[in-house]
Design a protein around this motif. Structure first.
Motif, mmCIF file in Angstrom:
data_model
loop_
_atom_site.group_PDB
_atom_site.id
_atom_site.type_symbol
_atom_site.label_atom_id
_atom_site.label_comp_id
_atom_site.label_asym_id
_atom_site.label_seq_id
_atom_site.Cartn_x
_atom_site.Cartn_y
_atom_site.Cartn_z
ATOM 1 N N LEU A 116 66.587 24.372 23.010
ATOM 2 C CA LEU A 116 67.359 24.622 21.793
ATOM 3 C C LEU A 116 66.929 25.922 21.140
ATOM 4 C CD1 LEU A 116 67.034 21.032 20.247
ATOM 5 C CD2 LEU A 116 68.736 21.860 21.876
ATOM 6 N N CYS A 117 67.913 26.740 20.766
ATOM 7 C CA CYS A 117 67.595 27.937 19.992
ATOM 8 C C CYS A 117 68.436 27.936 18.723
ATOM 9 C CB CYS A 117 67.782 29.215 20.801
ATOM 10 S SG CYS A 117 69.438 29.554 21.427
ATOM 11 N N ALA A 118 67.789 28.280 17.626
ATOM 12 C CA ALA A 118 68.444 28.225 16.321
ATOM 13 C C ALA A 118 67.759 29.213 15.386
ATOM 14 C CB ALA A 118 68.353 26.806 15.742
ATOM 15 N N HIS A 119 68.340 29.390 14.205
ATOM 16 C CA HIS A 119 67.701 30.226 13.193
ATOM 17 C C HIS A 119 67.495 29.405 11.934
ATOM 18 C CE1 HIS A 119 71.829 30.555 11.575
ATOM 19 N NE2 HIS A 119 71.239 30.853 10.422
ATOM 20 N N LEU A 120 66.636 29.893 11.069
ATOM 21 C CA LEU A 120 66.400 29.254 9.780
ATOM 22 C C LEU A 120 66.151 30.350 8.751
ATOM 23 C CD1 LEU A 120 66.015 26.548 8.249
ATOM 24 C CD2 LEU A 120 63.574 26.730 8.756
ATOM 25 N N GLY A 121 67.017 30.392 7.741
ATOM 26 C CA GLY A 121 66.851 31.374 6.682
ATOM 27 C C GLY A 121 67.090 32.802 7.127
ATOM 28 N N LYS A 122 66.545 33.733 6.355
ATOM 29 C CA LYS A 122 66.721 35.159 6.629
ATOM 30 C C LYS A 122 65.372 35.868 6.633
ATOM 31 C CE LYS A 122 71.336 35.283 4.547
ATOM 32 N NZ LYS A 122 72.211 35.905 3.507
ATOM 33 N N PRO A 123 64.596 35.682 7.697
ATOM 34 C CA PRO A 123 63.271 36.311 7.761
ATOM 35 C C PRO A 123 63.318 37.816 8.021
ATOM 36 C CG PRO A 123 63.720 35.156 9.794
ATOM 37 C CD PRO A 123 64.856 34.815 8.865
ATOM 38 N N GLY A 124 64.497 38.353 8.319
ATOM 39 C CA GLY A 124 64.639 39.800 8.484
ATOM 40 C C GLY A 124 63.946 40.370 9.696
ATOM 41 N N GLY A 125 63.885 39.592 10.782
ATOM 42 C CA GLY A 125 63.289 40.101 12.007
ATOM 43 C C GLY A 125 61.773 40.059 12.018
ATOM 44 N N LYS A 126 61.180 39.359 11.049
ATOM 45 C CA LYS A 126 59.723 39.241 10.974
ATOM 46 C C LYS A 126 59.319 37.762 11.008
ATOM 47 C CE LYS A 126 59.362 43.436 8.162
ATOM 48 N NZ LYS A 126 58.911 44.011 6.868
ATOM 49 N N VAL A 127 58.107 37.503 11.430
ATOM 50 C CA VAL A 127 57.600 36.134 11.458
ATOM 51 C C VAL A 127 57.244 35.714 10.030
ATOM 52 C CG1 VAL A 127 55.798 34.589 12.285
ATOM 53 C CG2 VAL A 127 56.740 36.341 13.809
ATOM 54 N N VAL A 128 57.940 34.710 9.533
ATOM 55 C CA VAL A 128 57.688 34.154 8.214
ATOM 56 C C VAL A 128 57.327 32.683 8.411
ATOM 57 C CG1 VAL A 128 58.641 33.672 5.921
ATOM 58 C CG2 VAL A 128 59.356 35.738 7.166
ATOM 59 N N PRO A 129 56.048 32.339 8.296
ATOM 60 C CA PRO A 129 55.597 30.967 8.593
ATOM 61 C C PRO A 129 56.392 29.885 7.877
ATOM 62 C CG PRO A 129 53.709 32.407 8.309
ATOM 63 C CD PRO A 129 54.921 33.214 7.937
ATOM 64 N N GLU A 130 56.820 30.164 6.644
ATOM 65 C CA GLU A 130 57.578 29.166 5.873
ATOM 66 C C GLU A 130 58.936 28.871 6.497
ATOM 67 O OE1 GLU A 130 56.240 31.902 4.623
ATOM 68 O OE2 GLU A 130 54.510 31.070 3.538
ATOM 69 N N LEU A 131 59.400 29.755 7.390
ATOM 70 C CA LEU A 131 60.704 29.565 8.030
ATOM 71 C C LEU A 131 60.564 29.142 9.492
ATOM 72 C CD1 LEU A 131 62.687 32.567 6.467
ATOM 73 C CD2 LEU A 131 62.787 30.155 5.832
ATOM 74 N N SER A 132 59.437 28.577 9.812
ATOM 75 C CA SER A 132 59.251 28.031 11.161
ATOM 76 C C SER A 132 60.187 26.842 11.367
ATOM 77 C CB SER A 132 57.803 27.567 11.341
ATOM 78 O OG SER A 132 57.669 26.792 12.520
ATOM 79 N N LEU A 133 60.547 26.605 12.628
ATOM 80 C CA LEU A 133 61.418 25.481 12.975
ATOM 81 C C LEU A 133 60.633 24.199 13.285
ATOM 82 C CD1 LEU A 133 64.047 27.287 15.244
ATOM 83 C CD2 LEU A 133 64.439 26.320 12.978
ATOM 84 N N ALA A 134 59.374 24.143 12.887
ATOM 85 C CA ALA A 134 58.540 22.983 13.186
ATOM 86 C C ALA A 134 59.138 21.685 12.649
ATOM 87 C CB ALA A 134 57.137 23.188 12.612
ATOM 88 N N SER A 135 59.528 21.685 11.388
ATOM 89 C CA SER A 135 60.102 20.467 10.802
ATOM 90 C C SER A 135 61.453 20.138 11.416
ATOM 91 C CB SER A 135 60.251 20.622 9.286
ATOM 92 O OG SER A 135 61.097 21.707 8.958
ATOM 93 N N VAL A 136 62.186 21.181 11.827
ATOM 94 C CA VAL A 136 63.489 20.977 12.459
ATOM 95 C C VAL A 136 63.321 20.337 13.830
ATOM 96 C CG1 VAL A 136 65.554 22.136 13.335
ATOM 97 C CG2 VAL A 136 64.520 22.898 11.185
ATOM 98 N N ALA A 137 62.337 20.809 14.590
ATOM 99 C CA ALA A 137 62.065 20.219 15.915
ATOM 100 C C ALA A 137 61.656 18.757 15.763
ATOM 101 C CB ALA A 137 60.966 21.016 16.617
ATOM 102 N N GLU A 138 60.832 18.490 14.759
ATOM 103 C CA GLU A 138 60.374 17.112 14.539
ATOM 104 C C GLU A 138 61.550 16.196 14.184
ATOM 105 O OE1 GLU A 138 57.273 14.598 11.661
ATOM 106 O OE2 GLU A 138 57.447 16.785 11.477
ATOM 107 N N ARG A 139 62.422 16.658 13.286
ATOM 108 C CA ARG A 139 63.566 15.832 12.887
ATOM 109 C C ARG A 139 64.545 15.656 14.040
ATOM 110 N NH1 ARG A 139 65.161 11.485 11.098
ATOM 111 N NH2 ARG A 139 67.158 11.406 10.003
ATOM 112 N N THR A 140 64.752 16.692 14.824
ATOM 113 C CA THR A 140 65.641 16.591 15.984
ATOM 114 C C THR A 140 65.119 15.541 16.957
ATOM 115 O OG1 THR A 140 66.213 18.941 15.757
ATOM 116 C CG2 THR A 140 66.773 17.871 17.844
ATOM 117 N N GLY A 141 63.811 15.542 17.166
ATOM 118 C CA GLY A 141 63.202 14.553 18.045
ATOM 119 C C GLY A 141 63.387 13.137 17.534
ATOM 120 N N GLU A 142 63.263 12.965 16.224
ATOM 121 C CA GLU A 142 63.461 11.634 15.635
ATOM 122 C C GLU A 142 64.884 11.136 15.873
ATOM 123 O OE1 GLU A 142 60.289 12.213 11.915
ATOM 124 O OE2 GLU A 142 62.461 12.283 11.558
#
Length: 405
Positions: free
Chosen positions: A59-85
């Protein structure tokens, strides 16, 4: 060879293959906790189908508008967890998108397993405006799987690498069930609507809706216009709208549209009264006025009681309704009555096809907890608008043109 029509996931053999999905999981969060998982839920039927067929899914997706930079608060960790549930399996999360780790994790994926790549927009190439700005990002993503599946209607209007470049390099590509459902409802509403067919158009600006309104003229029977965009039409009719939001530079366009509507037999319905206030920050209405008596220093922030009666009566007779945009500043309870009344009225129309699109409109529906009363709630904002405007969305164009083997 070139595909002439878009294929859907149930039209190709996916057993034992690796599928790369573009999904729209850009969900609202509060301190890392998802507050609305509707976008994830919308894609679950497609993902479950793939897993049931013995496929492995990436799965590939985006979250928010990090502007091409790594923004830890916009990680997909919670999204992956919820998708798994929701899928009932463990969804692994790669710490990068196209790096060595994600490549290895994708290569090791077995049938029935799922992997989510980290936020696409951590990479500037994802949102490059030109093909050269996007480089090989889409090509590398395509190399991870046997089949590319787009099930992200919410970004179908964007020329992002994950939307338009991956299918150009994929061995096979198709659309998922979410997009299929969007096309079935929106396509039928435009091609063979049950009549009377009414479009409800609201929101702040005429400029974002002119193309849609022009495209619908002659096909739709009635167009209800509310929200601040109605002010430009009222100004075009010679009414003063005080200090209300208005696009004075589009008055001639509004006049031309009204003339065209008359020639093509589409009836336009505008507000005849309003709730007003003297500041956008107001939490209470300062009164109700007719279109002939808007105070010079006032802003009209919601449709008035007689307008609500008129609009509701029209909707009650409809058989097809397409709604985009609120009737006023609904975020403030004092000016939400018009939007809520329209929502309630559409929900109560019996034996009608009712379609809702756009983030603000969707928010009104969920505010009243009436989602189940509507025939279809589109998952797209900009895509929904461009589709109604009659434009071919970039995602659909590339899915039709993608290389198949």
């Amino acid at each position: 060879m070139k595909g002439k029509t878009m294929l859907f996931i149930d039209q190709i053999d996916i057993k034992g293959k690796k599928l790369l999905f573009r999904v729209d999981f850009n969900v609202p969060q509060d301190a890392g906790t998802i507050t609305d998982d509707n976008r994830i839920r919308a894609a679950i039927p497609t993902l479950k189908y793939a897993l049931d067929q013995g496929a492995a899914i990436i799965l590939c997706a985006h979250l928010g508008k990090p502007g091409g930079k790594v923004v830890p608060e916009l990680s997909l960790a919670s999204v992956a967890e919820r998708t798994g549930e929701l899928l009932g399996i463990n969804v692994l999360l790669s710490p990068d998108t196209i790096g060595d780790i994600s490549q290895k994790m994708a290569a090791a994926l077995k049938p029935g397993q799922a992997l989510m790549l980290e936020n696409l927009r951590f990479n500037p190439e994802e949102i490059g405006e030109k093909a050269e700005d996007r480089g090989d990002f889409g090509k590398v993503l395509a190399s991870m799987a046997d089949v590319y599946v787009n099930d992200a209607f919410g970004v179908a209007h964007r020329e992002n690498a994950s939307v338009v470049d991956i299918p150009r390099y994929a061995k096979e590509c198709c659309a998922g069930f979410l997009i299929k459902r969007e096309l079935e409802y929106l396509g039928d509403a435009l091609r063979e609507p049950r009549r009377p067919y009414v479009c409800v158009s609201g929101g702040a600006k005429v400029s974002t809706k002119l193309g849609i309104l022009n495209n619908l003229l002659g096909n739709v029977d009635d167009i209800i216009i509310g929200g601040a965009m109605a002010n430009t039409f009222l100004l075009a009719q010679g009414y003063a709208v005080g200090k209300s939001l208005v696009e004075a530079n589009l008055v001639e366009d509004a006049q031309a549209l009204m003339l065209k509507a008359e020639k093509l037999g589409t009836r336009l319905h505008l507000p005849i009264d309003f709730k007003f206030a003297y500041s956008h920050e107001a939490v209470e209405s300062d009164g109700i006025c007719s279109i002939e008596s808007v105070p010079e220093d006032a802003l009209v922030l919601d449709i008035g009681p007689q307008t609500i009666i008129n609009f509701v009566a029209l909707l009650a007779q409809s058989k097809t309704i397409v709604w985009n945009g609120p009737m006023g500043l609904f975020e403030t309870p004092a000016f939400a009555e018009g939007s809520l009344a329209i929502c309630q009225a559409i929900a109560e129309v019996k034996d009608a096809v009712s379609i809702v699109g756009g983030g603000d409109t969707d928010a009104v529906v969920h505010l009243l907890d009436l989602a189940e009363k509507f025939s279809f709630i589109s998952t797209g904002g900009g895509s929904f608008l461009q589709f109604l405007e009659g434009k071919e969305l970039p995602a659909f164009k590339t899915l039709k043109e993608c290389v198949t083997q």
